[in-house]
Structure formats: C-alpha cells, structure tokens
Motif scaffolding. Structure first.
Motif, PDB file in Angstrom:
ATOM      1  N   GLU A 249      63.830 -52.178  18.347  1.00 32.23           N
ATOM      2  CA  GLU A 249      64.725 -51.919  19.344  1.00 32.23           C
ATOM      3  C   GLU A 249      66.380 -52.661  18.978  1.00 32.23           C
ATOM      4  OE1 GLU A 249      63.120 -53.579  22.911  1.00 32.23           O
ATOM      5  OE2 GLU A 249      61.762 -51.906  22.738  1.00 32.23           O
ATOM      6  N   THR A 250      66.476 -54.024  18.614  1.00 31.13           N
ATOM      7  CA  THR A 250      67.560 -54.299  18.281  1.00 31.13           C
ATOM      8  C   THR A 250      68.293 -53.863  17.114  1.00 31.13           C
ATOM      9  OG1 THR A 250      66.849 -56.684  19.078  1.00 31.13           O
ATOM     10  CG2 THR A 250      68.943 -56.766  17.710  1.00 31.13           C
ATOM     11  N   ALA A 251      67.634 -53.450  16.045  1.00 31.17           N
ATOM     12  CA  ALA A 251      67.987 -52.843  15.004  1.00 31.17           C
ATOM     13  C   ALA A 251      68.868 -51.460  15.309  1.00 31.17           C
ATOM     14  CB  ALA A 251      67.077 -52.397  13.807  1.00 31.17           C
ATOM     15  N   ARG A 252      68.132 -50.425  16.351  1.00 33.53           N
ATOM     16  CA  ARG A 252      68.571 -49.426  16.688  1.00 33.53           C
ATOM     17  C   ARG A 252      69.938 -49.520  17.540  1.00 33.53           C
ATOM     18  NH1 ARG A 252      63.189 -48.185  17.273  1.00 33.53           N
ATOM     19  NH2 ARG A 252      63.165 -48.756  19.563  1.00 33.53           N
ATOM     20  N   GLU A 253      69.888 -50.770  18.536  1.00 33.92           N
ATOM     21  CA  GLU A 253      71.054 -50.693  19.061  1.00 33.92           C
ATOM     22  C   GLU A 253      72.431 -51.034  18.363  1.00 33.92           C
ATOM     23  OE1 GLU A 253      70.732 -53.838  22.280  1.00 33.92           O
ATOM     24  OE2 GLU A 253      68.810 -53.037  22.707  1.00 33.92           O
ATOM     25  N   LEU A 254      72.098 -51.791  17.086  1.00 28.48           N
ATOM     26  CA  LEU A 254      73.265 -52.115  16.308  1.00 28.48           C
ATOM     27  C   LEU A 254      73.438 -51.361  15.388  1.00 28.48           C
ATOM     28  CD1 LEU A 254      72.336 -55.972  15.838  1.00 28.48           C
ATOM     29  CD2 LEU A 254      73.994 -55.139  17.484  1.00 28.48           C
ATOM     30  N   GLY A 255      72.646 -50.054  15.315  1.00 23.77           N
ATOM     31  CA  GLY A 255      72.830 -49.262  14.186  1.00 23.77           C
ATOM     32  C   GLY A 255      72.796 -49.970  12.763  1.00 23.77           C
ATOM     33  N   ALA A 256      71.758 -50.690  12.697  1.00 17.35           N
ATOM     34  CA  ALA A 256      71.360 -51.410  11.577  1.00 17.35           C
ATOM     35  C   ALA A 256      70.004 -51.359  11.002  1.00 17.35           C
ATOM     36  CB  ALA A 256      71.655 -53.067  11.692  1.00 17.35           C
ATOM     37  N   THR A 257      69.596 -51.966   9.955  1.00 15.09           N
ATOM     38  CA  THR A 257      68.138 -51.855   9.667  1.00 15.09           C
ATOM     39  C   THR A 257      67.464 -53.086  10.186  1.00 15.09           C
ATOM     40  OG1 THR A 257      68.583 -52.922   7.404  1.00 15.09           O
ATOM     41  CG2 THR A 257      68.930 -50.430   7.381  1.00 15.09           C
ATOM     42  N   PRO A 258      65.863 -52.839  10.151  1.00 12.06           N
ATOM     43  CA  PRO A 258      65.267 -54.131  10.437  1.00 12.06           C
ATOM     44  C   PRO A 258      65.549 -55.257   9.626  1.00 12.06           C
ATOM     45  CG  PRO A 258      63.958 -52.260  10.654  1.00 12.06           C
ATOM     46  CD  PRO A 258      65.200 -51.784  10.089  1.00 12.06           C
ATOM     47  N   ASN A 259      65.777 -55.058   8.153  1.00 11.88           N
ATOM     48  CA  ASN A 259      65.864 -56.029   7.367  1.00 11.88           C
ATOM     49  C   ASN A 259      67.148 -56.859   7.734  1.00 11.88           C
ATOM     50  OD1 ASN A 259      63.677 -55.558   5.758  1.00 11.88           O
ATOM     51  ND2 ASN A 259      64.858 -54.042   4.218  1.00 11.88           N
ATOM     52  N   GLN A 260      68.189 -55.912   7.873  1.00 12.26           N
ATOM     53  CA  GLN A 260      69.552 -56.595   8.255  1.00 12.26           C
ATOM     54  C   GLN A 260      69.512 -57.481   9.676  1.00 12.26           C
ATOM     55  OE1 GLN A 260      72.021 -53.069   8.602  1.00 12.26           O
ATOM     56  NE2 GLN A 260      72.954 -53.354   6.490  1.00 12.26           N
ATOM     57  N   VAL A 261      68.733 -56.875  10.687  1.00 10.48           N
ATOM     58  CA  VAL A 261      68.768 -57.855  11.737  1.00 10.48           C
ATOM     59  C   VAL A 261      67.946 -59.251  11.405  1.00 10.48           C
ATOM     60  CG1 VAL A 261      67.668 -57.998  13.914  1.00 10.48           C
ATOM     61  CG2 VAL A 261      68.726 -55.831  13.384  1.00 10.48           C
ATOM     62  N   VAL A 262      66.868 -59.095  10.594  1.00 12.44           N
ATOM     63  CA  VAL A 262      66.141 -60.225  10.203  1.00 12.44           C
ATOM     64  C   VAL A 262      67.144 -61.256   9.547  1.00 12.44           C
ATOM     65  CG1 VAL A 262      64.422 -61.371   8.742  1.00 12.44           C
ATOM     66  CG2 VAL A 262      63.876 -59.250   9.767  1.00 12.44           C
ATOM     67  N   LEU A 263      67.931 -60.644   8.377  1.00 12.30           N
ATOM     68  CA  LEU A 263      68.937 -61.654   7.825  1.00 12.30           C
ATOM     69  C   LEU A 263      69.804 -62.252   8.630  1.00 12.30           C
ATOM     70  CD1 LEU A 263      69.417 -59.677   4.558  1.00 12.30           C
ATOM     71  CD2 LEU A 263      67.907 -61.501   5.011  1.00 12.30           C
ATOM     72  N   ALA A 264      70.507 -61.306   9.744  1.00 11.50           N
ATOM     73  CA  ALA A 264      71.442 -61.709  10.599  1.00 11.50           C
ATOM     74  C   ALA A 264      70.762 -62.871  11.537  1.00 11.50           C
ATOM     75  CB  ALA A 264      71.916 -60.713  11.399  1.00 11.50           C
ATOM     76  N   TRP A 265      69.491 -62.893  11.918  1.00 13.03           N
ATOM     77  CA  TRP A 265      68.932 -63.725  12.672  1.00 13.03           C
ATOM     78  C   TRP A 265      68.794 -65.179  12.008  1.00 13.03           C
ATOM     79  CZ3 TRP A 265      64.004 -66.040  12.166  1.00 13.03           C
ATOM     80  CH2 TRP A 265      63.503 -66.700  13.187  1.00 13.03           C
ATOM     81  N   LEU A 266      68.410 -64.861  10.868  1.00 11.79           N
ATOM     82  CA  LEU A 266      68.234 -66.342  10.073  1.00 11.79           C
ATOM     83  C   LEU A 266      69.741 -66.816   9.945  1.00 11.79           C
ATOM     84  CD1 LEU A 266      65.931 -65.155   7.210  1.00 11.79           C
ATOM     85  CD2 LEU A 266      65.325 -66.590   8.731  1.00 11.79           C
ATOM     86  N   LEU A 267      70.782 -66.047   9.679  1.00 12.11           N
ATOM     87  CA  LEU A 267      72.231 -66.516   9.435  1.00 12.11           C
ATOM     88  C   LEU A 267      72.639 -67.081  10.659  1.00 12.11           C
ATOM     89  CD1 LEU A 267      73.458 -63.599   7.406  1.00 12.11           C
ATOM     90  CD2 LEU A 267      73.637 -66.027   6.527  1.00 12.11           C
ATOM     91  N   ALA A 268      72.181 -66.714  11.949  1.00 18.15           N
ATOM     92  CA  ALA A 268      72.611 -67.133  13.044  1.00 18.15           C
ATOM     93  C   ALA A 268      72.263 -68.634  13.397  1.00 18.15           C
ATOM     94  CB  ALA A 268      72.234 -66.324  14.198  1.00 18.15           C
ATOM     95  N   ASP A 269      71.005 -68.900  12.694  1.00 16.66           N
ATOM     96  CA  ASP A 269      70.504 -70.173  12.998  1.00 16.66           C
ATOM     97  C   ASP A 269      70.901 -71.313  11.948  1.00 16.66           C
ATOM     98  OD1 ASP A 269      68.857 -69.800  15.199  1.00 16.66           O
ATOM     99  OD2 ASP A 269      67.030 -69.170  14.009  1.00 16.66           O
ATOM    100  N   GLY A 270      71.811 -70.748  11.178  1.00 12.88           N
ATOM    101  CA  GLY A 270      72.414 -71.745  10.096  1.00 12.88           C
ATOM    102  C   GLY A 270      71.931 -71.806   8.801  1.00 12.88           C
ATOM    103  N   HIS A 271      70.777 -70.994   8.589  1.00 14.34           N
ATOM    104  CA  HIS A 271      69.911 -70.785   7.373  1.00 14.34           C
ATOM    105  C   HIS A 271      70.601 -70.021   6.250  1.00 14.34           C
ATOM    106  CE1 HIS A 271      67.266 -72.844   9.875  1.00 14.34           C
ATOM    107  NE2 HIS A 271      66.706 -71.448  10.315  1.00 14.34           N
ATOM    108  N   VAL A 272      70.188 -70.423   4.973  1.00 16.43           N
ATOM    109  CA  VAL A 272      70.717 -69.429   4.089  1.00 16.43           C
ATOM    110  C   VAL A 272      69.461 -68.627   3.440  1.00 16.43           C
ATOM    111  CG1 VAL A 272      71.590 -69.503   1.537  1.00 16.43           C
ATOM    112  CG2 VAL A 272      72.301 -71.168   3.053  1.00 16.43           C
ATOM    113  N   PRO A 273      69.625 -67.297   3.817  1.00 14.24           N
ATOM    114  CA  PRO A 273      68.538 -66.539   3.210  1.00 14.24           C
ATOM    115  C   PRO A 273      68.650 -66.183   1.783  1.00 14.24           C
ATOM    116  CG  PRO A 273      69.684 -65.415   5.212  1.00 14.24           C
ATOM    117  CD  PRO A 273      70.493 -66.444   4.663  1.00 14.24           C
ATOM    118  N   ILE A 274      67.600 -66.388   1.122  1.00 11.61           N
ATOM    119  CA  ILE A 274      67.552 -65.966  -0.404  1.00 11.61           C
ATOM    120  C   ILE A 274      67.071 -64.579  -0.372  1.00 11.61           C
ATOM    121  CG2 ILE A 274      66.591 -66.306  -2.684  1.00 11.61           C
ATOM    122  CD1 ILE A 274      66.111 -69.190  -1.711  1.00 11.61           C
TER     123      ILE A 274
END
Length: 306
Positions: A249-274
C-alpha cells in the motif's frame, strides 16, 4: 547516498564489462561504499573467493579513483582447503590468519589500505584478545581505518568492545547482519550456516552505542517483488500478511516499488543497506530508493504493521 554496493557476483556471473558499468554508475550517482570479502563467491564450484576483490581492484586501477570510494572487505570465512564450499576449513580469526588475509585482500584490490575491515564470522576458537589485538595492529599500521563485526550475537559484541576498551584498542564500530522489513518468527534460525538475523536486542545495543548497522540480504533475494523467489519459511506467520499489505500500500501511495520502500525504511532508521545488484536496472531501483522520503506518518505505519 547512504547505501553500500554488494559485490558478490562481480567478476563471475557479472562480467568485467558489466561490473565496471555498475561501479561507474554507482559512483556517478553519489555512491561511495563498496562491500566485498576475501571469499566471494567461494561456495560456487570452481571459484576460489578471489573473484570479487580482483574485479573491484581492476576497476580501481582502470579508473584511478581509490580516494573517491569507501572500501569494505572481510576476513575469516575464506576456505583454506581448495575446493571447499563450506565453512569447515575457514581461515578463522587468529592473529596470523588476519595478518595474512589482509595482505591478500590489499593485493587483489590493488590498494594499500581499506576503509573498513570486518571479522566475517564468529570464531570462538580464538580468544577475543588475539583477534582484536591483531585488528588494532592493522589500524595503527594504516591498513584499515575502522573495524567491524559480522554475524555476532549482541552479548559477544559487547564483550569484544569491552576487551578493546580495556586494552585501549580500536573497537568495533560497525555491525553487519541480515536485516529486512519482514520480521521472522521468534527464536528461529536461518538454514544457511554462518548468518545471523538482527534482533531487537541488536537494535537496542546499536542505538545505545552509536554503532552503525550494515544490513545485508535486505531484499530477500528478490522475494518482495518476484513470484519465482518465495519468501523464506522463517517469515511464514500471521504478522507477515499484514506487514506485506502495508508495504505494498505504501509503495502504491509513493509511486515506488516495494523494494524501494524497504530500502527507504532501513535508511530512515539510520542503517546502511547493502544492496547486491547484477544489472544496471537493479542499481537504478536502489538509487531511486535513496530519493524516497518517508514522512513520520508513513514510517510509523510501516513500523506498526505486523
């Protein structure tokens, strides 16, 4: 761009030409952190573990841009028996193994130092004092600027940092673990040897100490978006259904892919996604995630799901 580029297939299933193209685009987009190891991908029959570092070293030599990137590699899990595709003959974390391994990595990478050097595995056969003392020697010699631990339980991480503090040695400042948006069933273990899932205890420890988490397997081998990549059994529980629903649902709202939302969620917590990629399209998707901003409402909704 606060993501690290995973490089396991570079020099093998990803050709040198494509490796160079991916690395070029990553740096062009503002990426700096490149993550490799002295054993990628040793588990594939016919591979030695030299391949990823050699491919990156060739690119660095061709581009002459060593100072523009943040280079991360690892020691501990390289096989000492040719052809071994398990961790049974892993080099381990003795002082001798570390001293030998770093020279091999530097030679393959074509550089005189790395920016971050990781203990790739947990090795309880070697005293922490020996391992950490050897890492501190490397820092003092300018072979690495910082050290990190991969796949450690939080209590071992705390013990290691206490040992370093007691001796005035360089402490672990980075932790590398498997971490993604879905939450596993409690008290489950991964089928793959040598890998550790991030726990709430890890996250609390990181917050208390200011350490940085480099999260790997963030996109679960493509399972968020590809029907041919099933979600692992450890995530099969009632909470996953709702969590996936909120993610999509979040991906659709943002016009993004689920993968991008997962990465953005990790970045928002201050983590470095590999993010391991094998094509420019996959890289572009990851780059797009760094431009995605989750407001407080969306972040809270994602956090609370499941």
């Amino acid at each position: 761009m606060n993501i690290a580029l995973g490089t396991i297939p570079f020099g093998t299933t990803v050709s040198e030409k494509d490796t160079f193209a991916i690395l070029d685009r990553f740096v062009e987009a503002g990426g700096r952190m490149i993550d490799t190891a002295d054993n990628y991908p040793f588990w594939v029959p016919g591979r030695t573990g030299d391949e990823s570092e050699l491919a990156i070293g060739s690119w660095l030599a061709a581009r002459g841009n060593r100072d523009q990137v943040f280079l991360s590699t690892k020691v501990g899990a390289r096989p000492t028996v040719p052809g071994d595709t398990t961790l049974d003959s892993a080099e381990g974390l003795s002082a001798a193994a570390i001293r030998t391994a770093v020279e091999g990595s530097l030679r393959r990478l074509g550089t005189d130092r790395v920016d971050l050097y990781w203990a790739h595995i947990e090795d309880r056969s070697v005293p922490l004092e020996e391992t950490l003392g050897a890492f501190d020697e490397l820092v003092r010699a300018g072979r690495t600027a910082a050290i990190g631990a991969s796949n450690l339980p939080s209590w071992r991480l705390e013990r290691a940092r206490n040992v370093s503090a007691a001796h005035g040695w360089t402490p672990y400042t980075h932790l590398q673990l498997r971490h993604t948006y879905l939450r596993p069933r409690p008290h489950t273990e991964l089928a793959e040897a040598g890998h550790t899932l991030t726990t709430d205890e890890h996250l609390a420890y990181l917050k208390d100490t200011g350490m940085t988490l480099w999260a790997y397997n963030t996109l679960m081998f493509g399972a968020y978006t590809r029907e041919d990549r099933p979600i692992q059994d450890i995530y099969h529980h009632s909470g996953t259904t709702h969590r996936l629903q909120v993610l999509h649902e979040t991906a659709r709202e943002l016009g993004a892919t689920p993968n991008q939302v997962v990465l953005a969620w990790l970045l928002a917590d201050g983590h470095v996604p590999i993010v391991g990629v094998s094509s420019l399209d996959q890289l572009e998707e990851a780059i797009g995630a760094t431009e995605l901003k989750l407001d407080d409402e969306l972040k809270s909704r994602l956090d609370a799901a499941g």
